[in-house]
Motif scaffolding. Structure first.
Motif, PDB file in Angstrom:
ATOM      1  N   GLN A 178       0.838  -1.148   0.064  1.00  0.00           N
ATOM      2  CA  GLN A 178       0.054   0.139  -0.003  1.00  0.00           C
ATOM      3  C   GLN A 178       0.885   1.140   0.100  1.00  0.00           C
ATOM      4  O   GLN A 178       1.934   1.219   0.683  1.00  0.00           O
ATOM      5  CB  GLN A 178      -1.216   0.027   1.064  1.00  0.00           C
ATOM      6  CG  GLN A 178      -0.503   0.004   2.560  1.00  0.00           C
ATOM      7  CD  GLN A 178      -1.329  -0.159   3.586  1.00  0.00           C
ATOM      8  OE1 GLN A 178      -2.506  -0.773   3.511  1.00  0.00           O
ATOM      9  NE2 GLN A 178      -1.016   0.356   4.771  1.00  0.00           N
TER      10      GLN A 178
ATOM     11  N   SER B   9      -6.759   2.335   3.196  1.00  0.00           N
ATOM     12  CA  SER B   9      -6.345   1.342   4.218  1.00  0.00           C
ATOM     13  C   SER B   9      -6.596   1.590   5.638  1.00  0.00           C
ATOM     14  O   SER B   9      -6.580   1.025   6.510  1.00  0.00           O
ATOM     15  CB  SER B   9      -4.432   1.309   4.301  1.00  0.00           C
ATOM     16  OG  SER B   9      -3.991   2.686   4.641  1.00  0.00           O
TER      17      SER B   9
ATOM     18  N   PRO C 273      -6.970  -2.290   4.970  1.00  0.00           N
ATOM     19  CA  PRO C 273      -5.669  -2.282   4.372  1.00  0.00           C
ATOM     20  C   PRO C 273      -5.560  -3.250   3.245  1.00  0.00           C
ATOM     21  O   PRO C 273      -6.427  -4.117   2.987  1.00  0.00           O
ATOM     22  CB  PRO C 273      -4.771  -2.821   5.706  1.00  0.00           C
ATOM     23  CG  PRO C 273      -5.954  -2.587   6.779  1.00  0.00           C
ATOM     24  CD  PRO C 273      -7.328  -2.853   6.202  1.00  0.00           C
ATOM     25  N   SER C 274      -4.535  -3.024   2.540  1.00  0.00           N
ATOM     26  CA  SER C 274      -4.117  -3.890   1.474  1.00  0.00           C
ATOM     27  C   SER C 274      -3.834  -5.400   2.002  1.00  0.00           C
ATOM     28  O   SER C 274      -3.432  -5.301   3.081  1.00  0.00           O
ATOM     29  CB  SER C 274      -2.946  -3.521   0.661  1.00  0.00           C
ATOM     30  OG  SER C 274      -3.125  -2.049   0.122  1.00  0.00           O
TER      31      SER C 274
END
Length: 330
Positions: free
Chosen positions: A48, A262, A266-267
C-alpha cells in the motif's frame, strides 16, 4: 520472446495440433513440464502506497518512485519473488486536475499536463532496481499512446531481469474514465513465475465477477488486483468481493490500494479459502504484507467446480415440476 510468450506459443501449437481447447492444452503442458510437482509456491509482497494524483508535480513523481523502491527493498529483505503495487502507484491523475475545463467542471483530460519524461525516468529506475534485487514487480501506471489516442490505465509486469514482459490495460473503465480519460484494454493478461500463474485486474474490476471467472478458465493461480483507494468508502465492497472471488474460484487474490483506503481496509492477500492470509497495517503509512502463494495441484475443488459449472447435472435432472404432477406437491 518472453517466458510467458513462449508458454502461450506452445499452448496454441498443441491446441491447433490436437484440437483441444486452450485450457486443456495449457493443463497438459504444465503437467508434462520437467519441473512439475503437485505443489508450487511463490512468496508475494502486497504493497500500500501514498496517494499521489497530480502528474504536473515533478517532486511528487520523484517521491512516489522513491517510496516504491524503498518498499521493493523491504520485500527483497523478506525473501519475496514478487511485489504487487496499487493502480496508479506512480501517479493516479485526478480527473479535475486533468480536465481541460477544470477544475470545477470535469471534461476531456489534457494529457499534455503530464510530466511524461519524469515518469519514464522513475520507471527506468524501478526496472533497474528490480533487476538488481532479482524481484518481479507489478505496478500501476498511466501508459502513454500516440495522440490523439487517450492513454491506458495499466499494470506493468517487470521481471526479475528488469524487463517489461507484459502489460495489462484496465478493461472495465468507470464512466468518468471512459468518457474523459482513458482508452480501455481488450484482453486478460497472465504470466508465470516458478510454475505459478498470475493474472491482472485493476480499477473497479473487482465489481465484475466475469473478469475473475475468465482468469479461472485460464488456469490462473493468483489474481493481482490493483485499485487507487481514492475513496475509502469503496473499500468494504472491494474487500468483500476480493474474498468472495478467492473462495468461489479457489485461487489467491492480492488486493493492493493506496493508504487513504487502508484506513478502512488495508491492502492484503486473500487465500483460496476466502480468508486473509496477510494484511498491511491499517493507517496512513506505506507498507507491505507478505504471504507464500502455495498451489496444490492435487486439490479437487477447482476441477469439481469447473465440472459442475458445465453440463454435468443435465443428464441427472428429472421432471419433478409440482405444477405438472399434484402428487409431488409435498
Amino acid at each position: 520472446m518472453t517466458q510467458n510468450g513462449n508458454l502461450k506459443r506452445r499452448v496454441r501449437a498443441r491446441a491447433a495440433k490436437t484440437g483441444e481447447s486452450y485450457t486443456a492444452a495449457l493443463r497438459h503442458i504444465r503437467q508434462a513440464s520437467p519441473d512439475h510437482s503437485d505443489t508450487k509456491s511463490v512468496r508475494l509482497a502486497v504493497a500500500q502506497t501514498s496517494f499521489f494524483n497530480d502528474p504536473r508535480d515533478i517532486s511528487g513523481l520523484r517521491a512516489s518512485g522513491m517510496e516504491m523502491r524503498g518498499l521493493m527493498r523491504d520485500a527483497h529483505k523478506a525473501g519475496t519473488r514478487l511485489i504487487h503495487f496499487p493502480e496508479g502507484a506512480t501517479c493516479s491523475p485526478n480527473k479535475r486536475v486533468m480536465s481541460e475545463n477544470g477544475p470545477r467542471e470535469i471534461g476531456p483530460s489534457d494529457w499534455a499536463r503530464f510530466e511524461w519524461a519524469i515518469l519514464r525516468e522513475e520507471l527506468d529506475a524501478t526496472s533497474k532496481l528490480a533487476k538488481e534485487l532479482k524481484l518481479w514487480t507489478v505496478l500501476g501506471s498511466v501508459h502513454q499512446l500516440t495522440p490523439p489516442h487517450r492513454p491506458h490505465n495499466s499494470l506493468y509486469v517487470i521481471s526479475d531481469r528488469g524487463e517489461l514482459v507484459t502489460r495489462y490495460d484496465e478493461r472495465m473503465l468507470s464512466n468518468t474514465k471512459i468518457s474523459f480519460m482513458y482508452s480501455p484494454g481488450k484482453a486478460p493478461v497472465t504470466f508465470d513465475i516458478d510454475g505459478v500463474c498470475f493474472g491482472c485486474a485493476a480499477g473497479m474490476e473487482t465489481h465484475y465477477p466475469e473478469i475473475f471467472s475468465e482468469y479461472e478458465r485460464l488456469e490462473a493461480d493468483c489474481i493481482l488486483f490493483s485499485t487507487t483507494g481514492e475513496m475509502p468508502s469503496a473499500a468494504p465492497a472491494f474487500a468483500a468481493e476480493v474474498l468472495g472471488h478467492a473462495a468461489s474460484n479457489t485461487f489467491w487474490v492480492s488486493y493492493s490500494a493506496h493508504t487513504p483506503q487502508s484506513l478502512v481496509v488495508p491492502s492484503g492477500i486473500a487465500a483460496p479459502d476466502g480468508q486473509w492470509a496477510a494484511r498491511c497495517p491499517a493507517g496512513d503509512a506505506a507498507a507491505i504484507a507478505v504471504a507464500d502463494i502455495t498451489i496444490d495441484r492435487g486439490n479437487l475443488a477447482r476441477p469439481w467446480r469447473r465440472k459442475a459449472r458445465a453440463d454435468f447435472y443435465a443428464p441427472h435432472q428429472v421432471d419433478s415440476d409440482p405444477r405438472s404432477d399434484g402428487r409431488n406437491l409435498f
